[in-house]
Design an enzyme around this catalytic site. Structure first.
Site, mmCIF file in Angstrom:
data_model
loop_
_atom_site.group_PDB
_atom_site.id
_atom_site.type_symbol
_atom_site.label_atom_id
_atom_site.label_comp_id
_atom_site.label_asym_id
_atom_site.label_seq_id
_atom_site.Cartn_x
_atom_site.Cartn_y
_atom_site.Cartn_z
ATOM 1 N N LEU A 1 0.693 -1.246 0.026
ATOM 2 C CA LEU A 1 -0.033 0.194 0.004
ATOM 3 C C LEU A 1 0.914 1.177 0.246
ATOM 4 C CD1 LEU A 1 -2.685 -1.089 2.734
ATOM 5 C CD2 LEU A 1 -2.879 -1.092 0.172
ATOM 6 N N CYS A 2 0.290 2.299 -0.374
ATOM 7 C CA CYS A 2 0.865 3.573 -0.444
ATOM 8 C C CYS A 2 1.476 3.933 0.890
ATOM 9 C CB CYS A 2 -0.211 4.726 -0.756
ATOM 10 S SG CYS A 2 0.397 6.213 -0.983
ATOM 11 N N PRO A 3 2.709 4.295 0.885
ATOM 12 C CA PRO A 3 3.605 4.979 -0.175
ATOM 13 C C PRO A 3 4.755 3.777 -0.768
ATOM 14 C CG PRO A 3 4.612 5.545 1.723
ATOM 15 C CD PRO A 3 3.367 4.650 2.220
ATOM 16 N N ASP B 1 -2.277 -1.788 -5.854
ATOM 17 C CA ASP B 1 -2.876 -0.462 -5.117
ATOM 18 C C ASP B 1 -3.128 0.415 -6.625
ATOM 19 O OD1 ASP B 1 -3.051 2.291 -4.132
ATOM 20 O OD2 ASP B 1 -1.328 2.253 -2.779
#
Length: 81
Positions: free
Chosen positions: A17-19, A44
């Site tokens: 997931l981000c980042p 994502d």
């Protein structure tokens, strides 16, 4: 530099997931020669925006970005030295 199947490198960022997909992309690009092509695959959906934005800031070129089934694919050419 013309792209061949052998010159394209891959990064599997699925499940991150981000980042983290952007961070992994940055780490991988640092290992590649100028003009190399990196294909990033991620789960994502934000990478379709985040990686192109990061590339603009850092001088790399997004050759293509697309959604493929439930994956996002971004193809980046590493900036020349």
């Amino acid at each position: 530099m013309s792209e061949t199947a052998d010159s394209r490198k891959e990064l599997d960022a699925r499940g991150l997931l981000c980042p983290m997909p952007v961070i992994r992309t940055e780490e991988r690009i640092k290992q590649l020669a100028p003009g190399s092509v990196l294909e990033v695959r991620a789960s994502d959906p934000g990478v379709l925006y985040d990686i192109p934005s990061w590339c603009r800031v850092n001088g790399h070129t997004v050759l293509k970005s697309r959604e493929e089934f439930e994956e996002q694919v971004v193809i980046v050419r590493v900036k020349d030295a």
